[in-house]
Design a protein around this motif. Structure first.
Motif, PDB file in Angstrom:
ATOM      1  N   GLU A 348       0.722  -1.339   0.004  1.00  0.00           N
ATOM      2  CA  GLU A 348       0.032   0.147   0.053  1.00  0.00           C
ATOM      3  C   GLU A 348       0.854   1.342   0.031  1.00  0.00           C
ATOM      4  N   LYS A 349       1.931   1.119   0.796  1.00  0.00           N
ATOM      5  CA  LYS A 349       2.637   2.458   0.741  1.00  0.00           C
ATOM      6  C   LYS A 349       3.606   2.736  -0.484  1.00  0.00           C
ATOM      7  N   LEU A 350       4.010   1.575  -1.321  1.00  0.00           N
ATOM      8  CA  LEU A 350       4.798   1.567  -2.468  1.00  0.00           C
ATOM      9  C   LEU A 350       3.972   2.116  -3.510  1.00  0.00           C
ATOM     10  N   GLY A 351       2.653   1.295  -3.758  1.00  0.00           N
ATOM     11  CA  GLY A 351       1.645   1.618  -4.825  1.00  0.00           C
ATOM     12  C   GLY A 351       2.375   1.056  -6.149  1.00  0.00           C
ATOM     13  N   HIS A 352       1.700   1.584  -7.284  1.00  0.00           N
ATOM     14  CA  HIS A 352       2.140   0.902  -8.574  1.00  0.00           C
ATOM     15  C   HIS A 352       2.060   2.069  -9.201  1.00  0.00           C
ATOM     16  N   GLN A 353       3.403   2.966  -9.753  1.00  0.00           N
ATOM     17  CA  GLN A 353       2.999   4.121 -10.431  1.00  0.00           C
ATOM     18  C   GLN A 353       3.840   4.210 -11.779  1.00  0.00           C
ATOM     19  N   LYS A 354       4.220   3.097 -12.351  1.00  0.00           N
ATOM     20  CA  LYS A 354       5.014   2.804 -13.203  1.00  0.00           C
ATOM     21  C   LYS A 354       6.290   4.051 -13.301  1.00  0.00           C
ATOM     22  N   SER A 355       7.159   3.580 -12.336  1.00  0.00           N
ATOM     23  CA  SER A 355       8.229   4.555 -12.127  1.00  0.00           C
ATOM     24  C   SER A 355       8.977   4.908 -13.252  1.00  0.00           C
ATOM     25  N   ALA A 356       9.446   3.939 -13.772  1.00  0.00           N
ATOM     26  CA  ALA A 356      10.658   4.105 -14.880  1.00  0.00           C
ATOM     27  C   ALA A 356       9.751   5.244 -15.939  1.00  0.00           C
ATOM     28  N   GLU A 357       8.526   4.923 -16.373  1.00  0.00           N
ATOM     29  CA  GLU A 357       7.874   5.883 -17.174  1.00  0.00           C
ATOM     30  C   GLU A 357       7.781   7.420 -16.651  1.00  0.00           C
ATOM     31  N   LYS A 358       7.339   7.403 -15.359  1.00  0.00           N
ATOM     32  CA  LYS A 358       7.308   8.625 -14.674  1.00  0.00           C
ATOM     33  C   LYS A 358       8.664   9.109 -14.741  1.00  0.00           C
ATOM     34  N   ALA A 359       9.773   8.703 -14.541  1.00  0.00           N
ATOM     35  CA  ALA A 359      11.056   9.231 -14.241  1.00  0.00           C
ATOM     36  C   ALA A 359      11.507   9.548 -15.652  1.00  0.00           C
ATOM     37  N   ALA A 360      11.367   8.915 -16.852  1.00  0.00           N
ATOM     38  CA  ALA A 360      11.529   9.415 -17.881  1.00  0.00           C
ATOM     39  C   ALA A 360      10.730  10.610 -18.576  1.00  0.00           C
ATOM     40  N   LYS A 361       9.791  10.656 -18.272  1.00  0.00           N
ATOM     41  CA  LYS A 361       8.958  11.792 -18.618  1.00  0.00           C
ATOM     42  C   LYS A 361       9.593  13.028 -17.784  1.00  0.00           C
ATOM     43  N   LEU A 362       9.575  12.694 -16.506  1.00  0.00           N
ATOM     44  CA  LEU A 362      10.325  14.171 -15.832  1.00  0.00           C
ATOM     45  C   LEU A 362      11.605  14.385 -16.293  1.00  0.00           C
ATOM     46  N   MET A 363      12.335  13.491 -16.511  1.00  0.00           N
ATOM     47  CA  MET A 363      14.055  13.595 -17.226  1.00  0.00           C
ATOM     48  C   MET A 363      13.842  14.272 -18.419  1.00  0.00           C
ATOM     49  N   VAL A 364      13.020  13.861 -19.159  1.00  0.00           N
ATOM     50  CA  VAL A 364      13.157  14.760 -20.653  1.00  0.00           C
ATOM     51  C   VAL A 364      12.589  16.200 -20.650  1.00  0.00           C
ATOM     52  N   LYS A 365      11.541  16.231 -19.683  1.00  0.00           N
ATOM     53  CA  LYS A 365      11.002  17.562 -19.473  1.00  0.00           C
ATOM     54  C   LYS A 365      11.808  18.290 -18.899  1.00  0.00           C
ATOM     55  N   TYR A 366      12.759  18.229 -17.902  1.00  0.00           N
ATOM     56  CA  TYR A 366      13.712  19.081 -17.433  1.00  0.00           C
ATOM     57  C   TYR A 366      14.863  19.467 -18.457  1.00  0.00           C
ATOM     58  N   LEU A 367      15.188  18.433 -18.801  1.00  0.00           N
ATOM     59  CA  LEU A 367      16.319  18.632 -19.980  1.00  0.00           C
ATOM     60  C   LEU A 367      15.829  19.603 -20.981  1.00  0.00           C
ATOM     61  N   LYS A 368      14.702  19.531 -21.493  1.00  0.00           N
ATOM     62  CA  LYS A 368      14.104  20.362 -22.477  1.00  0.00           C
ATOM     63  C   LYS A 368      14.021  21.799 -21.799  1.00  0.00           C
ATOM     64  N   GLU A 369      13.571  22.024 -20.491  1.00  0.00           N
ATOM     65  CA  GLU A 369      13.351  23.255 -19.926  1.00  0.00           C
ATOM     66  C   GLU A 369      14.578  24.037 -19.951  1.00  0.00           C
ATOM     67  N   TRP A 370      15.774  23.144 -19.445  1.00  0.00           N
ATOM     68  CA  TRP A 370      17.191  23.790 -19.250  1.00  0.00           C
ATOM     69  C   TRP A 370      17.598  24.292 -20.762  1.00  0.00           C
ATOM     70  N   VAL A 371      17.198  23.236 -21.920  1.00  0.00           N
ATOM     71  CA  VAL A 371      17.980  23.789 -23.066  1.00  0.00           C
ATOM     72  C   VAL A 371      17.245  25.081 -23.706  1.00  0.00           C
ATOM     73  N   SER A 372      15.665  25.129 -23.494  1.00  0.00           N
ATOM     74  CA  SER A 372      14.921  26.341 -23.704  1.00  0.00           C
ATOM     75  C   SER A 372      15.340  27.556 -22.968  1.00  0.00           C
TER      76      SER A 372
END
Length: 372
Positions: A348-372
């Motif tokens: 219950e504490k851990l849940g099921h959040q598709k962590s690799a997908e969530k991390a990848a989306k955040l990583m690409v988002k941050y990188l694009k923000e820094w480039v722009s």
């Protein structure tokens, strides 16, 4: 974009490979260069060094291998400058990766940390260095977010990739026949780790307790990154080895003996009663006991914040102690119910959040923000 990933052991290889596949879905131009293992290579990474070459267990062993590690550090630093990635993604493996983070930051390379080093367990002062050299931290344990908040450092909790992997696993119906096992006898899973050094410390003791358990079959989770002939020293009538089938093994097990690490969490998520075992060199243990700031060594107990599973550590890890504890998780209904109730809270504490997908989306988002 160009990604440079570093993982120093088997579970890091597994999680990094899943992250790489998710990054490809978010960034069709993704290129990967890595220090890791077979799974990262299979996911499309250009492998510089295999983690087997750098796998060292224990404080004393790390100290005595300092020259070897220094050589790898220099090689990695040189390779980073030649490759000039958009970001370096570090996966746990703190002793090596924190030095790389400092170097990358000093040379204008963005730093992501995927799966936090366990600085909450020892040397918590290193969080100040993390704040200086890590641009974004992605954590996978619920209490880590609160830990970093205490130091005014915002991190991203992405869920737990082990929980995701277990939830997505499909139980193999031909496990017994495929491995020539006896379908009439219950399985005791033996998970001694993935590094030769820890296996040598653990496995002899784990399989030395056979006589009281002849009605069961002990199945050892072997790993292909070690020579298969090495495991033949442990195989006998009541002890069998299966290779790279840990999840299927746990899915069919009645109980488990588990070396502390990610495997304790995997075992809990498969709802298998377990005894956690750990032993290292006397010097490493003495150093560790002096600096480690948490009351447990297993992820199950750490996440739960209480003793859910029994831990037999160092001098307590003996056949004399192991036999009654294994009997409990096999036959004591109260003990089994207590562990499984703790496991339910854990899920219950851990849940099921598709962590690799969530991390990848955040990583690409941050990188694009820094480039722009």
């Amino acid at each position: 974009m160009k990604y440079y990933l570093i993982a120093g052991e088997r579970s890091g290889d597994f999680h990094a490979a899943n992250l790489m596949r998710s990054l490809k879905e978010q960034d069709s131009q993704a290129e990967f260069r890595c220090w890791g293992g077979d799974m990262m290579q299979a996911a499309g990474g250009e492998l510089v060094h295999h983690y087997q070459e750098m796998a060292i267990m224990g404080f004393w062993e790390a100290a005595t291998s300092i020259l070897k590690l220094r050589g790898y550090l220099k090689e990695c630093q040189k390779d980073l400058l030649a490759y000039r990635p958009d970001v370096v993604i570090l996966v746990d493996y703190a002793g090596f990766n924190m030095r790389i983070a400092k170097f990358a930051k000093a040379n204008g390379i963005k730093v992501f940390y995927y799966i936090s080093p366990k600085i909450w367990a020892w040397n918590q002062g290193r969080v100040h260095q993390v704040k200086q050299v890590v641009d974004r931290m992605f954590v996978i344990l619920p209490f880590e977010e609160e830990f970093y908040q205490r130091f005014d450092y915002k991190v991203d909790y992405i869920g737990n990739p082990t929980a995701d992997a277990v939830a997505e696993h499909q139980k193999s119906e031909d496990f017994y026949t495929r491995n020539n096992l006896d379908p009439m006898r219950q399985i005791i899973a033996v998970l001694p780790g993935s590094r030769k050094q820890e296996i040598e410390e653990m496995l002899y003791e784990m399989v030395a307790i056979l006589p009281p358990f002849l009605d069961y079959q002990f199945i050892v989770a072997g790993v292909d990154n070690l020579d298969r002939n090495y495991y033949s020293n442990f195989e006998r009538n009541n002890v069998r080895i299966v290779f790279d089938q840990t999840f299927d093994l746990l899915a069919h097990a009645s109980a488990a003996l588990v070396t502390s690490g990610t495997a304790t969490l995997e075992t809990a998520l498969f709802d298998v009663p377990q005894v956690v075992c750990y032993r290292t060199s006397a010097v490493s243990y003495a150093i560790g006991k002096a600096v480690i700031k948490v009351p447990y060594i297993s992820l199950v107990n750490l996440i739960a914040g209480k003793e859910v599973v029994k831990e037999l550590i160092q001098g307590d890890f003996t056949a004399r102690n192991l036999v009654p504890e294994l009997k409990k998780v096999l036959t004591d209904d109260a003990c089994i119910a207590q562990q499984k109730a703790g496991y339910a809270e854990l899920r219950e504490k851990l849940g099921h959040q598709k962590s690799a997908e969530k991390a990848a989306k955040l990583m690409v988002k941050y990188l694009k923000e820094w480039v722009s």
